[in-house]
Each structure stands twice: as structure tokens, then as C-alpha cells.
Design a protein around this motif. Structure first.
Motif, mmCIF file in Angstrom:
data_model
loop_
_atom_site.group_PDB
_atom_site.id
_atom_site.type_symbol
_atom_site.label_atom_id
_atom_site.label_comp_id
_atom_site.label_asym_id
_atom_site.label_seq_id
_atom_site.Cartn_x
_atom_site.Cartn_y
_atom_site.Cartn_z
ATOM 1 N N GLU A 155 15.173 0.725 0.927
ATOM 2 C CA GLU A 155 15.797 0.022 -0.195
ATOM 3 C C GLU A 155 15.984 -1.461 0.115
ATOM 4 O O GLU A 155 16.526 -1.820 1.168
ATOM 5 C CB GLU A 155 17.152 0.661 -0.531
ATOM 6 C CG GLU A 155 17.027 2.118 -0.975
ATOM 7 C CD GLU A 155 18.368 2.734 -1.286
ATOM 8 O OE1 GLU A 155 19.392 2.213 -0.786
ATOM 9 O OE2 GLU A 155 18.415 3.718 -2.030
ATOM 10 N N LEU A 156 15.534 -2.294 -0.811
ATOM 11 C CA LEU A 156 15.619 -3.745 -0.672
ATOM 12 C C LEU A 156 16.707 -4.260 -1.625
ATOM 13 O O LEU A 156 16.640 -4.003 -2.825
ATOM 14 C CB LEU A 156 14.272 -4.374 -1.010
ATOM 15 C CG LEU A 156 14.045 -5.826 -0.576
ATOM 16 C CD1 LEU A 156 13.795 -5.871 0.925
ATOM 17 C CD2 LEU A 156 12.856 -6.409 -1.315
ATOM 18 N N THR A 157 17.686 -4.974 -1.086
ATOM 19 C CA THR A 157 18.797 -5.503 -1.877
ATOM 20 C C THR A 157 18.925 -7.002 -1.647
ATOM 21 O O THR A 157 18.761 -7.472 -0.516
ATOM 22 C CB THR A 157 20.121 -4.809 -1.502
ATOM 23 O OG1 THR A 157 19.977 -3.397 -1.667
ATOM 24 C CG2 THR A 157 21.258 -5.295 -2.387
ATOM 25 N N ALA A 158 19.202 -7.741 -2.708
ATOM 26 C CA ALA A 158 19.311 -9.198 -2.627
ATOM 27 C C ALA A 158 20.758 -9.648 -2.826
ATOM 28 O O ALA A 158 21.481 -9.093 -3.664
ATOM 29 C CB ALA A 158 18.417 -9.854 -3.675
ATOM 30 N N TYR A 159 21.155 -10.663 -2.046
ATOM 31 C CA TYR A 159 22.437 -11.340 -2.199
ATOM 32 C C TYR A 159 22.145 -12.820 -2.425
ATOM 33 O O TYR A 159 21.303 -13.406 -1.732
ATOM 34 C CB TYR A 159 23.315 -11.171 -0.969
ATOM 35 C CG TYR A 159 23.808 -9.758 -0.755
ATOM 36 C CD1 TYR A 159 25.057 -9.362 -1.215
ATOM 37 C CD2 TYR A 159 23.019 -8.820 -0.088
ATOM 38 C CE1 TYR A 159 25.519 -8.067 -1.006
ATOM 39 C CE2 TYR A 159 23.467 -7.528 0.124
ATOM 40 C CZ TYR A 159 24.711 -7.158 -0.343
ATOM 41 O OH TYR A 159 25.157 -5.873 -0.154
ATOM 42 N N VAL A 160 22.835 -13.422 -3.373
ATOM 43 C CA VAL A 160 22.613 -14.826 -3.712
ATOM 44 C C VAL A 160 23.955 -15.551 -3.705
ATOM 45 O O VAL A 160 24.926 -15.092 -4.320
ATOM 46 C CB VAL A 160 21.933 -14.966 -5.096
ATOM 47 C CG1 VAL A 160 21.786 -16.433 -5.474
ATOM 48 C CG2 VAL A 160 20.574 -14.290 -5.092
ATOM 49 N N GLU A 161 23.992 -16.681 -2.988
ATOM 50 C CA GLU A 161 25.171 -17.546 -2.981
ATOM 51 C C GLU A 161 24.837 -18.836 -3.711
ATOM 52 O O GLU A 161 23.845 -19.510 -3.393
ATOM 53 C CB GLU A 161 25.606 -17.873 -1.549
ATOM 54 C CG GLU A 161 25.999 -16.670 -0.728
ATOM 55 C CD GLU A 161 26.386 -17.048 0.692
ATOM 56 O OE1 GLU A 161 26.803 -18.225 0.889
ATOM 57 O OE2 GLU A 161 26.264 -16.200 1.591
ATOM 58 N N LYS A 162 25.661 -19.195 -4.688
ATOM 59 C CA LYS A 162 25.482 -20.457 -5.395
ATOM 60 C C LYS A 162 26.801 -20.861 -6.035
ATOM 61 O O LYS A 162 27.576 -20.022 -6.522
ATOM 62 C CB LYS A 162 24.392 -20.340 -6.461
ATOM 63 C CG LYS A 162 24.727 -19.436 -7.624
ATOM 64 C CD LYS A 162 23.730 -19.596 -8.755
ATOM 65 C CE LYS A 162 24.189 -18.874 -10.004
ATOM 66 N NZ LYS A 162 23.333 -19.134 -11.160
#
Length: 544
Positions: A238-245
Motif C-alpha cells: 500500500e502506497l500512502t501520500a502525506y503533503v505539508e503545505k
């Protein structure tokens, strides 16, 4: 007759009776298996990947997913289905011959792959000669390429609402741009487009990551979507993305499964927005806010992306494979909007059909009025007219009424009784004793009260049977919506699945998943209402 003869006769009779019952059950089970086969095939197909459907051998059951703990790896199960003449004799010779070639880590798998290639091109009597003379480095390299699996990582793009596009990661600098932990990115040169292989090992950990902070040419407030180019390694991890902005941490609402391995795919992440309210194919994964604070990237032109790859178990891989096509079917189309439209049409058709048909049948069966028999015969004669004959006149009427591209043509007609349902109701009503009707009239009931309080409660089995017929007709109706509706927002589920098949590029697995979801309500309703259905169809009235 002696007692012994009677006992033998009784035993023989019981044996014959038992054999008859066994034979009846065998026929019932066999017939059930034949009729359930299409549904079983649809259910198992909805769990398969596309390569399983278009492979050389078609199987009923889906292939077992294998969540390997490390990648790249050799797919030892790829040629398990290979069979042919003189296979047991030739495989040892092929294994000895390919053992000396570089890059061959699993001799058995490569030998089976070469045997399949030779089997497809040569007759059986030439197989031994071919195994010795035709196997070369090019053939071995080709087979190794077929069974070698690796997770390939390509470009990474950021798009703005103003149609600006930044290539955050160039395809020839993938390995040097991303930061990794215990995993490794190996840059691969390619004539068409470079990429990197993501080498990872889950022997001592359950997660590996890629991370980097990027600077965009446009303000982060205008960020529309992020897109990562991948080619899966068929491990079902499983591929999961986290984004900080802008001081906020976002997380993908669901993981992306590393399913299949044939083609490149684009994983898209974006925040909730106007696209979620349209009829677009939803091929993106939503990002939801999970935390905020000064520890997260807040520069107006910077964004930090972390991609986590989590190890999946065997049970988790099976669950991911089972739900994959159903999730894609629900996301690619506004499925629940189509379901709501279908339910709306079903309810109106049920109300209109049951009320109009029962009322007309009551007048034909219980009331005396001039020309009744002639009108009934004329109504039955309409059953001889094919629907194709009235299709164009009905369309012209609908258009002249201004009902084109509305739902009115799909339910208004149900309030004008259909001949078959009226006939079914009439036959049942004729079997009800006159004494009940006369007793109700003596108590002061008029025609309407007799119809509502006496007749309708006695025809519940027929009501249930016609309700099932009407439900199936309205739920599965395809031609009506296709002719009268052009606005996709008004599509019922039947036409929505057809549009989905066109838009999804003919993915048979997703189509089977959507079709199974559409079929389940029909099966459930019939299962719980089969008692009334059988009673209504057999037209059994009251005795006495």
C-alpha cells in the motif's frame, strides 16, 4: 405371503423411494449449478485483474496475490500454468542449459518460460532439438524480463488551477531527487524515458518512505493536483501520500495498491474541490487535513511530499484485490447518484403499476358495465403489438409534451395499466367468492371501499408477484433511458454502467463489479419475496 417376503418387499420399496429422492436432489443440484454459473463467473471475474481475463488460459477462480517482502524479485508463479507434451523430460535439460546465463536467479521459472516459448512455436517431436540449439542469451533475457518484477518510479508533477505545470522530479533525476530511508532508488537509463527502480526490503521493517521538499513556480494556494508516475510490481503493498503545505499536514484518504505490473499508471492526489461534484471519472485520491502547526512547511511556494510504502499481509492483499474493482467502479462514476435515480424510478413505477392495474382489473373482474368483455379483449390484443412498433410514436408524443431529457417518460406510463398485469390481477380476483363482496356491501361499503378493504388484502400474492416484475423491469430498463435521456446526471444505474464501460476503456473486471452490485438487489428481493412470487404466479385463489 411370508414375513420374510414382506420384509424384502418393504426394503426394496424403501430403496426405490430413497433412490428416487436422491435422483430428484441430484437433478435439482445440477440445475441450480447450471443456472448459478453465470452469476458465479461474474462474481469471480469482478475480483480479477485485466491480465487474468486476457491471458492464455482462462480460469474461474482469481489468482492468489503474493505480497513479496522485497523488490525487485522473480515472480516464481508466473509460469505455473504451463503444461505440454514431454514437459517432464525437457525441463531438466532446459534448467541445465539456462543455469550458466547471467541474471538467472531462479532456474526453474526461466526454464518453464523457455519451454512455453518453444511449445508455442515448434511441434512436440522437435522440442528436444530446439531445447539444445535454439536457446540463446536473447531468449533467456526475454524470459527473465517477463518474470522480473520491480517498482518503477518516474516523473512527479504539480499542476495549478491556472493550468501551470511544474516538473518537480525529472525522469532522469528520480534517484538523486528523492530522499530515502533504508530503501534505495536505482536510476535506469531508458531510450523512451528514464526512471528509477525502488528497491526495498520488508524483512526487518513494515514501512519505507520517499520524501522531499519542493519549490513551485506558482503560489501553493493555487495547487490543484500532484501526479506521480509509477509502474507497479504486483506485490499489493500500500502506497500512502502525506503533503505539508502552508503549515497544514494532509493525508491521502486511502492507499494506492501496487496491483498488476503491465503498464505505467499515474497516481493523482488532490484536495476536495469542484471536481468531486461533477461527472468526471474520479481517478484521483483525495487529500484530507489531519494536523496543523508550525512544524509543517509554511512557505507560500514550498511543499513537502512524503510517500510511504507499507507492507501488506497475505490476508490484506486478498482483501485489497477483492475490493479493488468495486472501489474503482464506485469512484469512476457517480454510482450512488445513479442508484438514487433508479430507486426513484422503481418507487414511482411500483406505485403506478400496482394502483392502476389492480383498479382496472377490479373493474373487469367484479363490476358489470356495458362493453366490458369487448374492452377486455381489446386490451389483451394490445399484447400482440411489439414494443418496437410503438417506440417511435411514443417518442414523438414525449417530445411534443416537452418531456424529452426528463424522467417523466420512464414512470408516467406506469399509471396507465399494462395488459399483462391487468390480466394477472383479473384472474386472481375472479377466484374470490362473491359472498365476501356481498357482505361488505350489506355493511355499507361502496365500490371503492370494497376494492380497498376487501379485494386488495386478498390479492397480496399477486401484488407481490407484479411488484417483483415491475421492480426488475424498472431496475434493469436500458432502452428507455437510452432513448429519452441525454443528460448524464439523470442516468439510472443500468445506463450509467454502460456509460462507465465506455469511459473506463472497456475494463471488464470493473464492469463485472458494477454489474454485480446492480444484480445483488434483485437477488435479495427475490430471495425474501419468493413465497409471494410463487403464489401470485400460480394464480391460486381462495377456495369455498
Amino acid at each position: 405371503m411370508s414375513t420374510e417376503v414382506k420384509q424384502h418387499s418393504t426394503a426394496y420399496y424403501r430403496l426405490m423411494e430413497f433412490s428416487r429422492h436422491v435422483w430428484i436432489y441430484v437433478l435439482l443440484i445440477g440445475g441450480s449449478a447450471i443456472f448459478v454459473w453465470p452469476f458465479l463467473w461474474m462474481a469471480t471475474t469482478s475480483v480479477k485483474t485485466d491480465r487474468e481475463l486476457f491471458g492464455e488460459q482462462i480460469r474461474l477462480m482469481p489468482q492468489t496475490p503474493h505480497p513479496e517482502i522485497r523488490s525487485p524479485y522473480m515472480d516464481t508463479h508466473y509460469f505455473d500454468s504451463v503444461h505440454g507434451e514431454r514437459m517432464n523430460e525437457l525441463l531438466p535439460a532446459l534448467e541445465k542449459q539456462v543455469a550458466g546465463y547471467p541474471g538467472v536467479k531462479d532456474v526453474r521459472v526461466v526454464a518453464r518460460g523457455i519451454y512455453q516459448k518453444l511449445l508455442n512455436t515448434l511441434p512436440a517431436d522437435q522440442m528436444r532439438v530446439a531445447a539444445i540449439n535454439r536457446v540463446d542469451a536473447a531468449m533467456v533475457k526475454e524470459v527473465v524480463g517477463q518474470v522480473r518484477r520491480a517498482l518503477l518510479v518516474g516523473r512527479f508533477l504539480a499542476r495549478s488551477y491556472d493550468l501551470q505545470e511544474d516538473q518537480l522530479v525529472a525522469p532522469d533525476h528520480v534517484a538523486t531527487t528523492w530522499k530515502t530511508d533504508d530503501s534505495q532508488l536505482v536510476q535506469i537509463a531508458n531510450d523512451r524515458e528514464p526512471y528509477a527502480e525502488w528497491h526495498y526490503d520488508f524483512s526487518h521493517r513494515d514501512k519505507v518512505t520517499l520524501t522531499q521538499t519542493f519549490t513551485t513556480s506558482f503560489p501553493i494556494t493555487r495547487l490543484y493536483r500532484l501526479q506521480l508516475f509509477l509502474r507497479n510490481d504486483d506485490t499489493w503493498h500500500e502506497l500512502t501520500a502525506y503533503v505539508e503545505k502552508l503549515g497544514v499536514l494532509y493525508k491521502a484518504e486511502r492507499a494506492y495498491d501496487l496491483a498488476d505490473f503491465n503498464n505505467w499508471s499515474v497516481v493523482t492526489w488532490q484536495e476536495p474541490g469542484p471536481d468531486d461534484k461533477t461527472n468526471k471519472i474520479r481517478n484521483w485520491i483525495l487529500l484530507h487535513e489531519v494536523a496543523c502547526g508550525p512544524q509543517y512547511v509554511s512557505d507560500p511556494h514550498q511543499i513537502k511530499v512524503t510517500i510511504e510504502l507499507h507492507r501488506n499481509s497475505q490476508a490484506g492483499a486478498w482483501w485489497a484485490k477483492i475490493r479493488r474493482n468495486y472501489r474503482l467502479a464506485l469512484e469512476h462514476i457517480p454510482f450512488w447518484r445513479y442508484v438514487a435515480t433508479s430507486i426513484f424510478l422503481v418507487i414511482l413505477n411500483l406505485v403506478g403499476t400496482l394502483f392502476s392495474c389492480s383498479l382496472v382489473a377490479y373493474s373487469f373482474a367484479r363490476l358489470q358495465w356495458p362493453g366490458r368483455d369487448f374492452c377486455f379483449a381489446l386490451m389483451l390484443a394490445t399484447m400482440m403489438i411489439p414494443g418496437q412498433v410503438t417506440m417511435i410514436p411514443y417518442f414523438l408524443i414525449v417530445r411534443s409534451l416537452g418531456w424529452y431529457n426528463t424522467l417523466y417518460p420512464l414512470w408516467v406510463g406506469s399509471f396507465f395499466a399494462g395488459a399483462f398485469n391487468v390480466f394477472l390481477f383479473r384472474q386472481f380476483l375472479r377466484g374470490i367468492p362473491r359472498d365476501l363482496e356481498d357482505a361488505a356491501k350489506i355493511d355499507g361499503c361502496g365500490f371503492w371501499r370494497v376494492y380497498w378493504y376487501v379485494m386488495l388484502p386478498l390479492v397480496k400474492p399477486t401484488l407481490a408477484a407484479i411488484a417483483i416484475f415491475t421492480f426488475m423491469g424498472a431496475w434493469n430498463d436500458f432502452m428507455g433511458p437510452l432513448i429519452y435521456i441525454t443528460d448524464q446526471r439523470l442516468y439510472p444505474l443500468s445506463l450509467g454502467l454502460y456509460a462507465f464501460n465506455v469511459e473506463a476503456g472497456g475494463s471488464m473486471s470493473m464492469m463485472m463489479a458494477g454489474s454485480l452490485l446492480m444484480t445483488v438487489p434483485v437477488i435479495v428481493i427475490f430471495f425474501f419475496a419468493q413465497k409471494y412470487f410463487i403464489q401470485g404466479v400460480t394464480l391460486t385463489g381462495m377456495k369455498g
